[in-house]
Write a protein that holds these residues in place. Structure first.
Motif, PDB file in Angstrom:
ATOM      1  N   UNK A 262       0.728  -1.573  -0.072  1.00  0.00           N
ATOM      2  CA  UNK A 262       0.037   0.077  -0.027  1.00  0.00           C
ATOM      3  C   UNK A 262       0.751   1.281  -0.022  1.00  0.00           C
ATOM      4  N   UNK A 263       2.020   1.003   0.393  1.00  0.00           N
ATOM      5  CA  UNK A 263       3.041   2.279   0.182  1.00  0.00           C
ATOM      6  C   UNK A 263       3.123   2.704  -1.120  1.00  0.00           C
ATOM      7  N   UNK A 264       3.166   1.574  -1.965  1.00  0.00           N
ATOM      8  CA  UNK A 264       3.408   1.923  -3.405  1.00  0.00           C
ATOM      9  C   UNK A 264       1.877   2.229  -3.931  1.00  0.00           C
ATOM     10  N   UNK A 265       0.886   1.821  -3.459  1.00  0.00           N
ATOM     11  CA  UNK A 265      -0.440   2.002  -3.963  1.00  0.00           C
ATOM     12  C   UNK A 265      -0.807   3.434  -3.652  1.00  0.00           C
ATOM     13  N   UNK A 266      -0.503   3.900  -2.646  1.00  0.00           N
ATOM     14  CA  UNK A 266      -1.013   5.158  -2.247  1.00  0.00           C
ATOM     15  C   UNK A 266      -0.261   6.430  -3.083  1.00  0.00           C
ATOM     16  N   UNK A 267       0.851   6.235  -3.356  1.00  0.00           N
ATOM     17  CA  UNK A 267       1.576   7.173  -4.179  1.00  0.00           C
ATOM     18  C   UNK A 267       1.137   6.876  -5.626  1.00  0.00           C
TER      19      UNK A 267
END
Length: 362
Positions: A262-267
């Protein structure tokens, strides 16, 4: 990873003859490559690394709980996002004590993000695919290499004569050509609006307001503040795993799960939110601009003269009045692609031939 992303460079190859405009390419080329790049990165993160890590109790294999929580769903408690981390809750949205009567927010989208992004890329490329099929290489055939000014005089004169002969023989027969292209531009706008609605549904109504909430995050009082990106893309969630005990009774195991993906998803999605909003505004202005061209013929001479400064304004007025919107659009696209000096000679000869054919019009 770099080899996969390097393969996307084929979409940015220089085209000597452009049959569309920059906004059309922003939607069909840049956005398609952007979505494919995001899909590849998230796919690599999801299937090469470990997208979920769950804390399990004694006697439970970690990989079993990780797999179970990944393929089913994890959840948070919306009421817990407003509580103080470290005192009332361990992590945003994660309560220690809860029961079945409390509201839970389930997260199942993360399994489908890479596939949805790939499907969105296909949707963005569809208008270009349709236009290439409709256009059929007509503009490239008409230009016959005159986009390059260096050529023999005899060859140039023969090609100009062929182009003028084609334009006169097929006068007022290119309206469908223009309407098909403008229809593909309208399809780009419809596609962006449809994708915004799809992404909002995909995230349970959280996407359309996602960017504005992130922008307004710093203005919220500290005691009421929680990161909207963590609310939509939580980094720590809970998962309930049931199994039979030694006596055959059902045991419930409450696991705390970390979602590094989700670190990648949110960005990714905060960038896509801004890009889609900007693209929707630009495409809306473009559609309005096309409607002005269609319903205000008086503006066409100015636009043709602005595109080809080498031709006299009188010639632009004569051509625009003599031709319909389809022929005008074809001449406008020729001005974009042909050598300016050759195009000036072409227009001068075309005005002469049209005047000889039926006499000049006021």
């Amino acid at each position: 990873m770099f080899k996969l992303l390097g393969g996307l460079s084929v979409y940015f190859r220089y085209q000597p003859v452009q049959t569309d405009n920059a906004v059309f390419r922003l939607h069909n080329i840049f956005t398609t490559v952007l979505l494919l790049t995001c899909s590849v990165i998230i796919t690599a993160t999801q299937y090469v690394g470990q997208p979920i890590h769950c804390i399990t109790g004694a006697g439970l294999p970690n990989h079993v709980v990780n797999t179970f929580c990944w393929i089913t769903s994890t959840f948070t408690m919306p009421d817990a996002f407003a509580r103080e981390v470290g005192k009332e809750v361990a992590h945003p949205g994660v309560l220690n004590e809860y029961d079945s009567s409390q509201d839970k927010k389930y997260y199942t989208y993360y399994q489908w993000v890479c596939f949805v992004l790939f499907f969105q890329a296909i949707m963005c490329y569809t208008p270009k695919y349709l236009w290439d099929a409709f256009e059929g290489g007509l503009l490239r055939t008409i230009i016959m290499g005159l986009n390059i000014g260096v050529c023999h005089v005899e060859e140039k004169d023969k090609k100009k004569d062929v182009i003028i002969g084609y334009l006169i023989r097929h006068e007022r027969r290119h309206k469908l050509y223009a309407f098909r292209y403008w229809g593909c531009e309208l399809l780009c706008l419809v596609n962006i609006i449809l994708q915004l609605w799809m992404m909002d549904s995909f995230f349970n109504g959280e996407f359309l307001s996602y960017g504005t909430r992130v922008l307004g995050y710093s203005d919220v009082p500290q005691e009421e503040r929680y990161d909207p990106m963590i609310y939509v893309f939580p980094r720590v969630t809970k998962c309930t795993f049931h199994k039979y005990g030694a006596s055959g009774s059902i045991q419930t195991h409450d696991s705390l799960c970390i979602l590094p993906l989700n670190i990648v998803n949110e960005k990714t999605y905060i960038f896509l939110w801004f890009w889609y909003i900007i693209l929707a505004v630009i495409l809306t202005l473009l559609v309005i601009y096309r409607l002005v061209i269609l319903f205000l013929p008086s503006i066409r001479p100015r636009l043709l003269h602005a595109r080809a400064r080498t031709i006299p304004m009188e010639s632009a007025v004569f051509i625009s009045r003599r031709t319909d919107v389809g022929d005008w659009w074809l001449l406008y696209m020729l001005a974009r692609n042909m050598d300016p000096l050759i195009y000036r000679e072409l227009i001068a000869e075309l005005v002469k031939r049209m005047g000889e054919k039926s006499g000049p019009r006021a």
